[in-house]
Design a protein around this motif. Structure first.
Motif: not given
Length: 171
Positions: A142-171
């Motif tokens: 239990e626990g301990e996983a949240w920092p990894f999920v939060r960092k993944a979400w932060t990255y995905l919400s700021r990044s875009h697909c190099p092919g089409c430019g669409a965001a990986y996840a809504p910010s």
């Protein structure tokens, strides 16, 4: 075991006991956590794979311990024995070796998790590797996983697909 070769001075080589062979079979358990020191500081997928390998090895050892404990319970009054009496059982030496190795690997796993928690993902591979660790943590702990999920979400919400430019996840 067949004939043992004699040494050049006429002395015989010592006999090898079954205990020595069984004891030597446990020697690989005493080594350091494999692979951790060889990965680069920013190689998140390799570090995550190593952490998962440590976690799986601990799970394997726990399964073996459970099998030995079940055997000891069937054959002996295991839960009424002292620690010294358990160590004297036929499966006691292996149980002690598993216990020591599990503690060592558990310490290595905890240290590795602390280091992984400090790393920030820079690629989708990094994100997926950290999410694999988070999934493993959520599966067994239990626990301990949240920092990894939060960092993944932060990255995905700021990044875009190099092919089409669409965001990986809504910010």
């Amino acid at each position: 075991m067949g004939q043992r070769r004699k040494t050049g001075d006429g002395a015989r080589l010592p006999a090898i006991s079954r205990r020595a062979v069984i004891g030597a079979a446990g020697a690989p358990l005493a080594g350091p956590a494999r692979g951790w020191a060889t990965t680069g500081a920013a190689d998140i997928p390799a570090r995550c794979a190593t952490w998962i390998a440590l976690d799986r090895e601990i799970a394997r050892l726990a399964g073996r311990w459970s099998d030995l404990e079940t055997l000891a319970t069937r054959q002996f009054d295991y839960f009424k024995l002292s620690t010294a009496q358990v160590s004297a059982l036929p499966m006691g030496a292996e149980m002690d070796a598993i216990d020591a190795e599990s503690r060592r690997l558990g310490d290595a796993r905890e240290e590795a998790l602390k280091l992984l928690g400090k790393l920030t993902p820079r690629t989708l591979h990094d994100v997926s590797a950290q999410l694999a660790v988070a999934c493993r943590l959520l599966q067994y702990e239990e626990g301990e996983a949240w920092p990894f999920v939060r960092k993944a979400w932060t990255y995905l919400s700021r990044s875009h697909c190099p092919g089409c430019g669409a965001a990986y996840a809504p910010s």
